[in-house]
Design a protein around this motif. Structure first.
Motif, short mmCIF file in Angstrom:
data_model
loop_
_atom_site.label_atom_id
_atom_site.label_comp_id
_atom_site.label_asym_id
_atom_site.label_seq_id
_atom_site.Cartn_x
_atom_site.Cartn_y
_atom_site.Cartn_z
N LEU A 1 39.60 32.51 36.97
CA LEU A 1 40.52 33.42 36.29
C LEU A 1 40.24 33.30 34.80
O LEU A 1 40.41 32.23 34.22
N LEU B 1 40.39 38.25 37.66
CA LEU B 1 39.95 37.39 38.76
C LEU B 1 38.50 37.72 39.05
O LEU B 1 38.17 38.88 39.33
N LYS C 1 42.27 31.47 49.16
CA LYS C 1 42.58 31.29 47.75
C LYS C 1 41.31 30.88 46.98
O LYS C 1 40.33 30.42 47.56
N GLY C 2 41.39 31.03 45.65
CA GLY C 2 40.23 30.71 44.83
C GLY C 2 39.79 29.27 44.95
O GLY C 2 38.58 28.98 45.02
N ARG D 1 43.59 38.34 53.71
CA ARG D 1 43.95 38.17 52.30
C ARG D 1 42.94 37.21 51.69
O ARG D 1 42.81 36.07 52.14
N THR D 2 42.23 37.67 50.68
CA THR D 2 41.14 36.87 50.14
C THR D 2 40.94 37.17 48.66
O THR D 2 41.27 38.26 48.18
N ALA D 3 40.40 36.18 47.95
CA ALA D 3 40.02 36.37 46.55
C ALA D 3 38.59 36.88 46.43
O ALA D 3 38.11 37.11 45.31
N VAL E 1 45.26 40.18 48.54
CA VAL E 1 44.92 38.86 48.02
C VAL E 1 46.05 37.89 48.34
O VAL E 1 47.21 38.29 48.49
N TRP F 1 48.78 34.77 47.71
CA TRP F 1 49.60 34.37 46.57
C TRP F 1 50.16 32.96 46.82
O TRP F 1 50.68 32.72 47.89
N LEU G 1 47.07 32.93 43.78
CA LEU G 1 45.63 33.13 43.90
C LEU G 1 44.88 31.82 43.99
O LEU G 1 43.78 31.76 44.56
#
Length: 254
Positions: free
Chosen positions: A102, A129, A153-154, A181-183, A249, A251, A253
Motif C-alpha cells: 500500500l 493497493l 489479504k496482502g 475476495r482477493t488483493a 477485496v 477487509w 486488506l
C-alpha cells in the motif's frame, strides 16, 4: 504426505499469533519450525460448516501440489497439544520485500507492479493497493479464482529472500457459492500463459475423474466448486473480474 517424523514426533508450542482470527500458534516438530491451527480454536462462521477450516487449508496444499505450482507451504493434519489441527512449515520472509503493498499514489512504480485500486487512508491521504507483476503471483491469482479463496489479504502472500512466493491462511476456500475476495486483481482480463492453462486443464480433467478425489486428504461438501470455478479461467484463458455483489477485496486488506 509429510515425513513420518513430522506426523509422529512431539509437537511443542512456543507462542501464539494474536492477530489471527482463529487460534494460531507457532511451534516446532523435531527440528522444523511450524505454524499450527487446532480445530478446537476455530471460530464458527455463518456460511461454512463448523470444524472444517483446517481441512480447507490442507486441501489447498494438495491442490497446489497437484498443479505443481508449489505456492502453498507443506501442510497436513495431525494431533498436537491442543488436539487435531492443521500444521504447515514455517517460512522465513524477507523484511525488505513486499509482494503486495500500500503506497502513496505518487509512489506507484512505472513497471513491475499492478495497480489494484486507489482509496483514502485514515489520515485522508490517497493511497494505492499494488502487487508485483510476476508469473508467481499471477498463478496465485488464478489459483484463488479456481478454489474460491475468500480471504487473500496482502500479508497472506509471503515474500521469501530467494524470490519465492507462498500463499498462506487459506481456510476460507472451497465454498459452494461464489466468495472470491482477493488483493490480487491486477490481471483482470489478461490472458494466462500456455503453461498455466495447461496445468489447470490437466487438473480439471483429473478432478472430473473419480480417481482424482484421492488428491484430497479430507472430505469437503463443496466438491462442485472446483468444477464451477475452473470454467471461467480454464476456458476463457484469463482472470475474470469480480462477479458478485460482495466486496471483491478482503477487509482489512492486510
Amino acid at each position: 504426505m509429510p515425513a513420518p517424523d513430522l506426523m509422529t514426533a512431539e509437537q511443542t508450542l512456543t507462542g501464539r499469533i494474536t492477530t489471527a482470527s482463529n487460534a494460531t500458534f507457532l511451534g516446532s516438530i523435531s527440528d522444523s519450525a511450524v505454524v499450527t491451527k487446532p480445530l478446537a480454536g476455530e471460530k464458527p462462521l455463518w456460511d461454512l460448516p463448523d470444524g472444517c477450516l483446517a481441512h480447507r487449508e490442507v486441501a489447498t496444499y494438495v491442490a497446489s501440489e497437484a498443479l505443481d505450482w508449489n505456492m502453498v507451504p507443506r501442510t497436513w493434519l495431525r494431533d498436537g497439544p491442543l488436539g487435531e489441527g492443521m500444521v504447515h512449515l514455517w517460512q522465513e520472509t524477507d523484511p525488505e520485500q513486499n509482494a503486495v503493498d500500500l503506497v502513496s499514489v505518487e509512489d506507484v512504480p512505472d513497471s513491475g507492479w499492478k495497480l489494484v485500486l486507489e482509496g483514502e487512508d485514515q489520515a485522508g491521504r490517497i493511497v494505492a493497493l499494488i502487487h508485483e507483476d510476476t508469473p508467481a503471483l499471477r498463478r496465485m491469482a488464478a489459483f484463488d479464482v479456481v478454489f474460491n479463496n475468500a480471504d487473500r489479504k496482502g500479508d497472506h502472500v509471503l515474500a521469501l529472500a530467494d524470490g519465492h512466493r507462498y500463499g498462506v491462511d487459506r481456510s476460507l476456500t472451497f465454498h459452494g457459492d461464489h466468495k472470491l475476495r482477493t488483493a490480487l486483481w491486477g490481471w483482470i482480463g489478461e490472458a494466462l500463459s500456455a503453461e498455466e492453462l495447461g496445468a489447470l486443464s490437466v487438473f480439471f480433467r483429473g478432478w472430473r475423474a473419480s480417481s482424482a478425489r484421492t488428491w484430497w486428504s479430507c472430505s469437503l461438501p463443496e466438491d462442485r466448486t472446483t468444477h464451477c470455478s475452473l470454467c471461467p479461467v480454464a476456458f476463457h484463458g484469463a482472470i475474470p473480474p469480480p462477479r458478485s455483489e460482495m466486496p471483491g477485496v478482503p477487509w482489512p486488506l492486510f
